[in-house]
Structures are given as C-alpha cells and as structure tokens.
Write a protein that holds these residues in place. Sequence first.
Motif, PDB file in Angstrom:
ATOM      1  N   THR A   6     -52.982   5.567  42.909  1.00  0.00           N
ATOM      2  CA  THR A   6     -53.061   4.502  43.908  1.00  0.00           C
ATOM      3  C   THR A   6     -54.494   4.227  44.332  1.00  0.00           C
ATOM      4  O   THR A   6     -54.724   3.352  45.165  1.00  0.00           O
ATOM      5  N   ALA A   7     -55.459   4.928  43.766  1.00  0.00           N
ATOM      6  CA  ALA A   7     -56.860   4.735  44.139  1.00  0.00           C
ATOM      7  C   ALA A   7     -57.233   3.273  43.953  1.00  0.00           C
ATOM      8  O   ALA A   7     -56.929   2.660  42.936  1.00  0.00           O
ATOM      9  N   GLY A   8     -57.894   2.718  44.927  1.00  0.00           N
ATOM     10  CA  GLY A   8     -58.298   1.326  44.869  1.00  0.00           C
ATOM     11  C   GLY A   8     -57.252   0.357  45.390  1.00  0.00           C
ATOM     12  O   GLY A   8     -57.552  -0.784  45.669  1.00  0.00           O
ATOM     13  N   ARG A   9     -56.014   0.812  45.518  1.00  0.00           N
ATOM     14  CA  ARG A   9     -54.956  -0.057  46.027  1.00  0.00           C
ATOM     15  C   ARG A   9     -54.588   0.280  47.452  1.00  0.00           C
ATOM     16  O   ARG A   9     -53.886  -0.466  48.097  1.00  0.00           O
ATOM     17  N   VAL A  10     -55.048   1.400  47.956  1.00  0.00           N
ATOM     18  CA  VAL A  10     -54.648   1.869  49.270  1.00  0.00           C
ATOM     19  C   VAL A  10     -54.936   0.834  50.357  1.00  0.00           C
ATOM     20  O   VAL A  10     -54.158   0.671  51.262  1.00  0.00           O
ATOM     21  N   ARG A  11     -56.022   0.106  50.245  1.00  0.00           N
ATOM     22  CA  ARG A  11     -56.346  -0.875  51.285  1.00  0.00           C
ATOM     23  C   ARG A  11     -55.299  -1.985  51.348  1.00  0.00           C
ATOM     24  O   ARG A  11     -55.221  -2.709  52.311  1.00  0.00           O
ATOM     25  N   ASP A  12     -54.511  -2.142  50.300  1.00  0.00           N
ATOM     26  CA  ASP A  12     -53.484  -3.174  50.268  1.00  0.00           C
ATOM     27  C   ASP A  12     -52.131  -2.661  50.774  1.00  0.00           C
ATOM     28  O   ASP A  12     -51.158  -3.400  50.729  1.00  0.00           O
ATOM     29  N   LEU A  13     -52.077  -1.423  51.200  1.00  0.00           N
ATOM     30  CA  LEU A  13     -50.831  -0.839  51.670  1.00  0.00           C
ATOM     31  C   LEU A  13     -50.906  -0.601  53.177  1.00  0.00           C
ATOM     32  O   LEU A  13     -51.977  -0.432  53.741  1.00  0.00           O
ATOM     33  N   VAL A  14     -49.772  -0.579  53.814  1.00  0.00           N
ATOM     34  CA  VAL A  14     -49.704  -0.320  55.247  1.00  0.00           C
ATOM     35  C   VAL A  14     -50.132   1.116  55.508  1.00  0.00           C
ATOM     36  O   VAL A  14     -49.702   2.044  54.812  1.00  0.00           O
ATOM     37  N   GLN A  15     -50.982   1.277  56.515  1.00  0.00           N
ATOM     38  CA  GLN A  15     -51.471   2.599  56.893  1.00  0.00           C
ATOM     39  C   GLN A  15     -50.885   2.972  58.256  1.00  0.00           C
ATOM     40  O   GLN A  15     -50.877   2.149  59.172  1.00  0.00           O
ATOM     41  N   LEU A  16     -50.440   4.181  58.395  1.00  0.00           N
ATOM     42  CA  LEU A  16     -49.927   4.690  59.660  1.00  0.00           C
ATOM     43  C   LEU A  16     -51.064   5.373  60.400  1.00  0.00           C
ATOM     44  O   LEU A  16     -51.824   6.138  59.800  1.00  0.00           O
ATOM     45  N   ILE A  17     -51.195   5.092  61.679  1.00  0.00           N
ATOM     46  CA  ILE A  17     -52.161   5.789  62.534  1.00  0.00           C
ATOM     47  C   ILE A  17     -51.343   6.546  63.560  1.00  0.00           C
ATOM     48  O   ILE A  17     -50.571   5.926  64.307  1.00  0.00           O
ATOM     49  N   ALA A  18     -51.478   7.879  63.580  1.00  0.00           N
ATOM     50  CA  ALA A  18     -50.600   8.663  64.451  1.00  0.00           C
ATOM     51  C   ALA A  18     -51.209   9.988  64.860  1.00  0.00           C
ATOM     52  O   ALA A  18     -51.973  10.591  64.116  1.00  0.00           O
ATOM     53  N   TYR A  19     -50.841  10.428  66.040  1.00  0.00           N
ATOM     54  CA  TYR A  19     -51.067  11.806  66.465  1.00  0.00           C
ATOM     55  C   TYR A  19     -49.909  12.608  65.883  1.00  0.00           C
ATOM     56  O   TYR A  19     -48.743  12.253  66.086  1.00  0.00           O
ATOM     57  N   ALA A  20     -50.195  13.676  65.171  1.00  0.00           N
ATOM     58  CA  ALA A  20     -49.130  14.477  64.552  1.00  0.00           C
ATOM     59  C   ALA A  20     -48.191  15.071  65.594  1.00  0.00           C
ATOM     60  O   ALA A  20     -46.988  15.177  65.358  1.00  0.00           O
ATOM     61  N   ASP A  21     -48.735  15.447  66.758  1.00  0.00           N
ATOM     62  CA  ASP A  21     -47.883  16.051  67.775  1.00  0.00           C
ATOM     63  C   ASP A  21     -46.964  15.039  68.443  1.00  0.00           C
ATOM     64  O   ASP A  21     -45.944  15.396  69.007  1.00  0.00           O
ATOM     65  N   ARG A  22     -47.308  13.763  68.357  1.00  0.00           N
ATOM     66  CA  ARG A  22     -46.494  12.734  69.008  1.00  0.00           C
ATOM     67  C   ARG A  22     -45.515  12.060  68.052  1.00  0.00           C
ATOM     68  O   ARG A  22     -44.545  11.444  68.483  1.00  0.00           O
ATOM     69  N   LEU A  23     -45.781  12.151  66.765  1.00  0.00           N
ATOM     70  CA  LEU A  23     -44.859  11.597  65.768  1.00  0.00           C
ATOM     71  C   LEU A  23     -44.475  12.742  64.838  1.00  0.00           C
ATOM     72  O   LEU A  23     -45.187  13.064  63.908  1.00  0.00           O
ATOM     73  N   GLY A  24     -43.412  13.376  65.153  1.00  0.00           N
ATOM     74  CA  GLY A  24     -42.964  14.498  64.347  1.00  0.00           C
ATOM     75  C   GLY A  24     -43.095  15.815  65.082  1.00  0.00           C
ATOM     76  O   GLY A  24     -42.218  16.641  65.028  1.00  0.00           O
TER      77      GLY A  24
END
Length: 98
Positions: A6-24
């Motif tokens: 997926t190198a080079g395509r990651v910018r075209d995918l949705v990225q999750l921004i999260a605190y690990a302790d708050r999501l999971g």
Amino acid sequence: MGDPSTAGRVRDLVQLIAYADRLGGSLPALDRLLDGPLAGLFGGVHVLPFFLPIDGADAGFDPVDHLTVDPRLGSWTDLRRLGRSVDVVPTVPPSRTW
C-alpha cells in the motif's frame, strides 16, 4: 509499518486519529477493533500520545519518557503488531529537554 504493497497509496485512504485508551482501551484492543469490526475502513491510524504517562496534565502531550509506552496501553510489541494491519503514525510530543 503496515502492508508494503500500500506504499504510496496511503494518502488516498481514510486515516483514523485516536487515543488508544479512548478507542479500545489499549493498543491490543485498538488492534482488535481495526482487525475486526473496523477492518478495511482505515488505511492507517495516527495514534495520539501513548508514552508514559498518558494521563499527564496535557493528555499525554507531556511525557516524562519518550522511550517507554505507558504500560497501561501496552508495549512497543503491541504497537508493531498494530502496524501489521494498518500503517501507524505515532504522535511524538516535543521533549522539554530538546
């Protein structure tokens, strides 16, 4: 980290921004969510501060140790494991000594 195909395509995918302790609740739990119910929804995860301590005066942006994952969240091994299913971008807050 993540799938090299997926190198080079990651910018075209949705990225999750999260605190690990708050999501999971922890890095392993976040990994289970991204590999289970949320599988395929995100190309990567930007993990907000996970260094010791995560619950300082500035919500983890004021770590006392930039080399130690807060053990309440998991370990470097858990972070590497998370990177097997999605690309991982860690937040590295500036050190007061830099």
